[in-house]
Write a protein that holds these residues in place. Structure first.
Motif, PDB file in Angstrom:
ATOM      1  N   ILE A  81       4.225   1.853   1.889  1.00 36.72           N
ATOM      2  CA  ILE A  81       5.251   2.732   1.333  1.00 36.72           C
ATOM      3  C   ILE A  81       4.733   4.153   1.491  1.00 36.72           C
ATOM      4  O   ILE A  81       3.805   4.569   0.783  1.00 36.72           O
ATOM      5  N   PRO A  82       5.291   4.928   2.446  1.00 34.72           N
ATOM      6  CA  PRO A  82       4.806   6.295   2.621  1.00 34.72           C
ATOM      7  C   PRO A  82       5.475   7.226   1.620  1.00 34.72           C
ATOM      8  O   PRO A  82       6.660   7.061   1.328  1.00 34.72           O
ATOM      9  N   GLU A  83       4.719   8.176   1.096  1.00 36.66           N
ATOM     10  CA  GLU A  83       5.314   9.149   0.162  1.00 36.66           C
ATOM     11  C   GLU A  83       5.123  10.568   0.672  1.00 36.66           C
ATOM     12  O   GLU A  83       4.019  10.973   1.035  1.00 36.66           O
ATOM     13  N   ILE A  84       6.218  11.316   0.700  1.00 35.42           N
ATOM     14  CA  ILE A  84       6.157  12.769   0.836  1.00 35.42           C
ATOM     15  C   ILE A  84       6.685  13.286  -0.489  1.00 35.42           C
ATOM     16  O   ILE A  84       7.828  13.029  -0.861  1.00 35.42           O
ATOM     17  N   GLY A  88       8.591  10.989  -3.997  1.00 35.91           N
ATOM     18  CA  GLY A  88       7.851  11.816  -4.956  1.00 35.91           C
ATOM     19  C   GLY A  88       8.726  12.172  -6.138  1.00 35.91           C
ATOM     20  O   GLY A  88       9.243  11.299  -6.825  1.00 35.91           O
ATOM     21  N   GLY A  89       8.898  13.459  -6.379  1.00 36.31           N
ATOM     22  CA  GLY A  89       9.830  13.895  -7.412  1.00 36.31           C
ATOM     23  C   GLY A  89       9.213  14.194  -8.760  1.00 36.31           C
ATOM     24  O   GLY A  89       9.928  14.567  -9.698  1.00 36.31           O
ATOM     25  N   ASP A  90       7.875  14.075  -8.884  1.00 36.16           N
ATOM     26  CA  ASP A  90       7.249  14.255 -10.201  1.00 36.16           C
ATOM     27  C   ASP A  90       6.876  15.719 -10.467  1.00 36.16           C
ATOM     28  O   ASP A  90       6.753  16.512  -9.545  1.00 36.16           O
ATOM     29  N   GLU A  91       6.735  16.029 -11.725  1.00 45.01           N
ATOM     30  CA  GLU A  91       6.128  17.274 -12.215  1.00 45.01           C
ATOM     31  C   GLU A  91       6.676  18.521 -11.503  1.00 45.01           C
ATOM     32  O   GLU A  91       5.993  19.129 -10.684  1.00 45.01           O
ATOM     33  N   LEU A 125       0.862  -1.190   0.000  1.00 43.74           N
ATOM     34  CA  LEU A 125       0.000   0.000   0.000  1.00 43.74           C
ATOM     35  C   LEU A 125       0.892   1.231   0.000  1.00 43.74           C
ATOM     36  O   LEU A 125       1.664   1.446   0.940  1.00 43.74           O
ATOM     37  N   HIS A 126       0.798   2.005  -1.066  1.00 45.19           N
ATOM     38  CA  HIS A 126       1.557   3.237  -1.193  1.00 45.19           C
ATOM     39  C   HIS A 126       0.624   4.369  -0.766  1.00 45.19           C
ATOM     40  O   HIS A 126      -0.426   4.569  -1.372  1.00 45.19           O
ATOM     41  N   LEU A 127       1.005   5.077   0.311  1.00 47.09           N
ATOM     42  CA  LEU A 127       0.171   6.195   0.780  1.00 47.09           C
ATOM     43  C   LEU A 127       0.783   7.500   0.305  1.00 47.09           C
ATOM     44  O   LEU A 127       1.904   7.853   0.704  1.00 47.09           O
ATOM     45  N   HIS A 128       0.053   8.211  -0.547  1.00 45.56           N
ATOM     46  CA  HIS A 128       0.503   9.521  -1.057  1.00 45.56           C
ATOM     47  C   HIS A 128       0.068  10.549  -0.012  1.00 45.56           C
ATOM     48  O   HIS A 128      -1.065  11.021  -0.018  1.00 45.56           O
ATOM     49  N   LEU A 129       0.998  10.867   0.906  1.00 50.67           N
ATOM     50  CA  LEU A 129       0.625  11.600   2.121  1.00 50.67           C
ATOM     51  C   LEU A 129       0.720  13.112   1.997  1.00 50.67           C
ATOM     52  O   LEU A 129       0.321  13.826   2.918  1.00 50.67           O
ATOM     53  N   SER A 130       1.296  13.597   0.913  1.00 52.18           N
ATOM     54  CA  SER A 130       1.395  15.062   0.808  1.00 52.18           C
ATOM     55  C   SER A 130       1.270  15.479  -0.644  1.00 52.18           C
ATOM     56  O   SER A 130       1.683  14.755  -1.553  1.00 52.18           O
ATOM     57  N   ASP A 131       0.679  16.641  -0.804  1.00 48.54           N
ATOM     58  CA  ASP A 131       0.572  17.216  -2.144  1.00 48.54           C
ATOM     59  C   ASP A 131       0.256  18.699  -1.975  1.00 48.54           C
ATOM     60  O   ASP A 131       0.164  19.197  -0.845  1.00 48.54           O
ATOM     61  N   ASP A 132       0.088  19.406  -3.088  1.00 43.60           N
ATOM     62  CA  ASP A 132      -0.233  20.832  -2.998  1.00 43.60           C
ATOM     63  C   ASP A 132      -1.464  21.070  -2.125  1.00 43.60           C
ATOM     64  O   ASP A 132      -1.579  22.076  -1.445  1.00 43.60           O
ATOM     65  N   GLN A 133      -2.400  20.119  -2.159  1.00 37.53           N
ATOM     66  CA  GLN A 133      -3.707  20.334  -1.520  1.00 37.53           C
ATOM     67  C   GLN A 133      -3.784  19.815  -0.090  1.00 37.53           C
ATOM     68  O   GLN A 133      -4.850  19.910   0.530  1.00 37.53           O
TER      69      GLN A 133
END
Ligand code: ACM
Ligand code: ZN
Length: 527
Positions: free
Chosen positions: A218-221, A287-290, A157-165
């Motif tokens: 898999i945590p993602e910042i 992260g690292g995208d866009e 389980l990949h948790l996308h924990l942060s983003d612009d929003q």
């Protein structure tokens, strides 16, 4: 009753007459490797059949390690007179045998005929990504996803924990990330504020719940792009110390972390250090995208860093940043994963896993990169982005896409695949369910079942049982008429999807770029 399993097992034979019925008198025997599987089976019997097993009768379920060699996650399930026996290569194998047994018990309403199944997975990495940054999904909602992942024999389980929003995990050393960064004044769905984050206790419970289901998290910042929520909390992280609010609309933001200031590295290292205390798994996603570079091009710190490091371009500055963050993660004994946007990012150390998601890198380039020593996870957006409407990625497209490319010299470089539920258009669990199922079933057949088992017609024939299973768990899903839309609804669905571009069509970004450029170029001239 026609018994079926999703994902399709390697070999499966079933008889016709019921010869085993699981009643509350059934004995459930296990060795220590079968404990997790037993606990999961007992919970299932309670949830689905309100049954509490007493274990005094003649019927028995046996869960144990295999005495002969077997693939790690493989299992054999045998149902015969009075007993169902699952042997596994490891505790994970036994656990997956129980996931199969659960599907069969639902279909037979606890009565089974003679059955013999031999099964093992195609790939070791079978992932699902949940974007809890755009919309927060509660701990309980994450539990529901984890339980369903287990039923599909998925293990990451990949948790996308942060983003612009939004920033969604409480980190005490940088507390404003959640105090400020977890709140946005409104969203794309009306003028209501939205907020939420996981406490440390929540994360501990999520990790434990996942471990009981043989799932790693898999945590993602995400940085240096997709980081407006972090900048809203700590403006000094941006190139011009801009005071921004957490993003309310979607699209690629031009304000990203300043990668020229050393203080940004101190910050991001401390974020990952605290994150790694919470998440024990090997893989950590950076992260690292866009990442647009227009702020860096104006920023004195970023320009200086580019000069000092002898970098050719601002795109190389992006790579430089990713390399440092990855090295920090590796210095703590973990393995870094990043989204891969472009072949240009080649300079990032080969030890970093790439998650291939868009078409800027061709399959040939990906194979060349694997052959030069890098591991990959496949998440090609046109097949595996579950937020895309069925009008764009219908069930069959998701089913037929092969997460395997020709010419890979060491097959293990391709770790497996992950499908991603991005949250931009997914504000509720009902919508999440609609987007996810039945595509998750199709995806599970690609990552678990052997390639030669691919048979879309056969898969469709199993959907009645599959939908009944989802009904039993109270999970929302897309019916076949929605999952394979007709021509008219396809057109409507595409238009609805494209409409989102109007929200962020670039006008705001253009005006903002112009303002920043004028403000800071003029200031520079005055100095
Ligand atoms: C991504 O879809 N930007 C990874
Ligand atoms: Zn900068």
């Amino acid at each position: 009753m026609k018994f079926s399993v999703i994902p399709e097992p390697l070999q499966m034979e079933t008889g016709a007459e019921p010869l085993f019925t699981l009643t509350r008198l059934c004995e459930i025997e296990c060795d220590s490797a079968g404990e997790k599987a037993k606990k999961n089976l007992l919970k299932f019997l309670g949830d689905a059949f309100s049954m509490e097993v007493l274990g005094t009768g003649r019927e028995r379920v046996v869960l144990r390690l295999s005495e002969e060699a077997m693939p790690d996650e493989g299992y054999r399930l045998t149902v015969r007179d009075h007993e169902a026996v699952i042997v596994g290569g490891t505790e994970r194998g036994i656990f997956y045998g129980v996931q199969t047994l659960k599907q069969l018990l639902l279909q037979g309403e606890l009565s089974l005929p003679r059955i013999r199944i031999e099964d093992s997975p195609r790939f070791p990495y079978r992932g699902f990504m949940l974007d809890c940054a755009r919309y927060f999904f509660t701990k309980e909602a994450v539990f529901v996803f984890l339980e369903m992942m287990a039923m599909h024999k998925l293990n990451k389980l990949h948790l996308h924990l942060s983003d612009d929003q939004g920033f969604r995990v409480m980190l005490e050393d940088n507390i404003l990330l959640t105090e400020i960064g977890s709140y946005r004044s409104h969203t794309n769905f009306g003028k209501v504020p939205h907020s939420g984050f996981y406490t440390k206790q929540d994360i501990r419970e999520i990790v434990a719940f996942a471990q009981e289901r043989c799932i790693d998290i898999i945590p993602e910042i995400d940085s240096p792009g997709h980081s407006v929520s972090m900048i809203a909390a700590y403006p000094q992280l941006s190139c011009f110390d801009r005071e921004l609010t957490v993003a309310t609309g979607w699209g690629i933001k031009h304000d990203v972390l300043c990668v020229g200031k050393e203080s940004t590295y101190d910050f991001i290292f401390s974020v990952f250090d605290e994150l790694m205390e919470l998440f024990p798994g090997e893989l950590i996603h950076l992260g690292g995208d866009e990442v647009p570079t227009m702020r860096w091009e104006l920023c004195p710190h970023c320009r200086k860093k580019k000069e000092e490091m002898g970098l050719q371009s601002f795109a190389d500055l992006h790579t430089y940043y990713l390399g440092r963050v990855a090295a920090h993660i590796e210095s703590r004994g973990r393995k870094a994963v990043m989204w891969n946007d472009r072949p240009k990012e080649k300079n990032v150390s080969k030890s970093v896993v790439w998650q291939l998601w868009n078409s800027e890198m061709s399959h040939e380039e990906a194979v060349a990169e694997m052959n030069s020593g890098r591991d990959f996870i496949i998440s090609c957006s046109d097949a595996y982005y579950l937020d895309l409407p069925y009008a764009l990625t219908d069930l069959q497209t998701c089913y037929e896409f092969e997460p395997a490319f020709e010419g890979i010299r060491e097959p293990s470089r391709l770790m497996g695949a992950e499908c991603c539920l991005w949250g931009e258009y997914v504000p509720t669990m009902a919508k999440a369910g609609y987007c996810t199922y039945p595509r998750l079933g199709a995806f599970a057949e690609r990552v678990w079942s052997a390639a030669e088992k691919k048979d879309y017609t056969h898969f469709c024939g199993k959907l009645e049982n599959y939908y009944a299973m989802l009904d039993c768990f109270g999970i929302d899903y897309a019916k076949m008429s929605r999952a394979m839309p007709g021509a008219l609804s396809r057109m409507g669905g595409r238009l609805y999807w494209e409409r989102r571009k109007l929200h962020w069509g670039g006008l705001h970004n253009l005006i903002d770029d112009f303002t920043v450029k004028n403000k800071y170029t003029i200031k520079e001239k005055k100095q």
